[in-house]
Motif scaffolding. Structure first.
Motif, PDB file in Angstrom:
ATOM      1  N   GLU A  63      13.972  26.470 -15.186  1.00  0.00           N
ATOM      2  CA  GLU A  63      14.689  25.654 -14.209  1.00  0.00           C
ATOM      3  C   GLU A  63      13.712  24.674 -13.580  1.00  0.00           C
ATOM      4  OE1 GLU A  63      17.547  26.122 -10.293  1.00  0.00           O
ATOM      5  OE2 GLU A  63      16.806  27.884 -11.315  1.00  0.00           O
ATOM      6  N   ARG A  64      14.197  23.478 -13.314  1.00  0.00           N
ATOM      7  CA  ARG A  64      13.344  22.478 -12.683  1.00  0.00           C
ATOM      8  C   ARG A  64      14.215  21.536 -11.857  1.00  0.00           C
ATOM      9  NH1 ARG A  64      13.351  17.707 -16.064  1.00  0.00           N
ATOM     10  NH2 ARG A  64      14.524  18.126 -17.957  1.00  0.00           N
ATOM     11  N   ILE A  65      13.550  20.734 -11.082  1.00  0.00           N
ATOM     12  CA  ILE A  65      14.255  19.763 -10.246  1.00  0.00           C
ATOM     13  C   ILE A  65      14.229  18.409 -10.950  1.00  0.00           C
ATOM     14  CG2 ILE A  65      14.282  18.561  -8.025  1.00  0.00           C
ATOM     15  CD1 ILE A  65      15.011  21.498  -7.809  1.00  0.00           C
ATOM     16  N   GLY A  66      15.390  17.814 -11.115  1.00  0.00           N
ATOM     17  CA  GLY A  66      15.509  16.492 -11.682  1.00  0.00           C
ATOM     18  C   GLY A  66      15.962  15.520 -10.615  1.00  0.00           C
ATOM     19  N   ARG A  67      15.996  14.267 -10.965  1.00  0.00           N
ATOM     20  CA  ARG A  67      16.398  13.255  -9.998  1.00  0.00           C
ATOM     21  C   ARG A  67      17.398  12.313 -10.661  1.00  0.00           C
ATOM     22  NH1 ARG A  67      13.380  12.128  -5.636  1.00  0.00           N
ATOM     23  NH2 ARG A  67      11.551  12.977  -6.691  1.00  0.00           N
ATOM     24  N   ASN A  68      18.495  12.059  -9.974  1.00  0.00           N
ATOM     25  CA  ASN A  68      19.471  11.086 -10.434  1.00  0.00           C
ATOM     26  C   ASN A  68      18.829   9.706 -10.300  1.00  0.00           C
ATOM     27  OD1 ASN A  68      21.532   9.145 -10.525  1.00  0.00           O
ATOM     28  ND2 ASN A  68      23.068  10.623  -9.831  1.00  0.00           N
ATOM     29  N   PRO A  69      18.624   9.003 -11.422  1.00  0.00           N
ATOM     30  CA  PRO A  69      17.920   7.722 -11.339  1.00  0.00           C
ATOM     31  C   PRO A  69      18.673   6.649 -10.551  1.00  0.00           C
ATOM     32  CG  PRO A  69      18.712   8.118 -13.565  1.00  0.00           C
ATOM     33  CD  PRO A  69      18.996   9.346 -12.781  1.00  0.00           C
ATOM     34  N   LYS A  70      19.983   6.784 -10.485  1.00  0.00           N
ATOM     35  CA  LYS A  70      20.781   5.772  -9.789  1.00  0.00           C
ATOM     36  C   LYS A  70      20.734   5.962  -8.272  1.00  0.00           C
ATOM     37  CE  LYS A  70      25.126   3.406 -10.555  1.00  0.00           C
ATOM     38  NZ  LYS A  70      26.380   3.441 -11.308  1.00  0.00           N
ATOM     39  N   THR A  71      20.869   7.227  -7.835  1.00  0.00           N
ATOM     40  CA  THR A  71      20.945   7.497  -6.395  1.00  0.00           C
ATOM     41  C   THR A  71      19.655   8.059  -5.816  1.00  0.00           C
ATOM     42  OG1 THR A  71      21.756   9.743  -6.725  1.00  0.00           O
ATOM     43  CG2 THR A  71      23.408   7.986  -6.602  1.00  0.00           C
TER      44      THR A  71
END
Length: 99
Positions: A63-71
């Motif tokens: 499991e890891r933390i991702g980031r929504n590139p748009k928001t």
């Protein structure tokens, strides 16, 4: 075969039919049996190595933390198992030589 075409099961079966002289139905059954055996091994968690071609590897990603590139909002990405392919050196050389 041109570089824009895709090699299919039917094309592999046709090549076997042409080179070995067995019926089209038998060659297609052979291709299906090989692919089925590979799929079953991968589903059971085994890696599949084809000498001179490459290795299909299973990898467990945590499991890891991702980031929504748009928001820019952070989102947790669930753990999962992924399939990767590592080409053999022989295959890499053949591709580089264009043969």
């Amino acid at each position: 075969m041109r570089s824009t075409e895709t090699l299919t099961r039917a094309a592999i079966a046709e090549a076997i039919h042409t080179k070995l002289g067995i019926s089209r139905a038998e060659s297609l059954a052979m291709v299906e049996a090989i692919l089925s055996h590979m799929c079953e091994a991968l589903a059971e968690g085994q890696n599949v190595k084809i000498s001179g071609f490459g290795t299909f590897l299973l990898r467990d990603k945590g499991e890891r933390i991702g980031r929504n590139p748009k928001t820019g909002v952070e989102v947790p990405i669930t753990p999962r198992r992924v399939l990767t392919f590592r080409a053999s050196q022989m295959l890499k050389n053949r591709i580089a030589d264009g043969s």
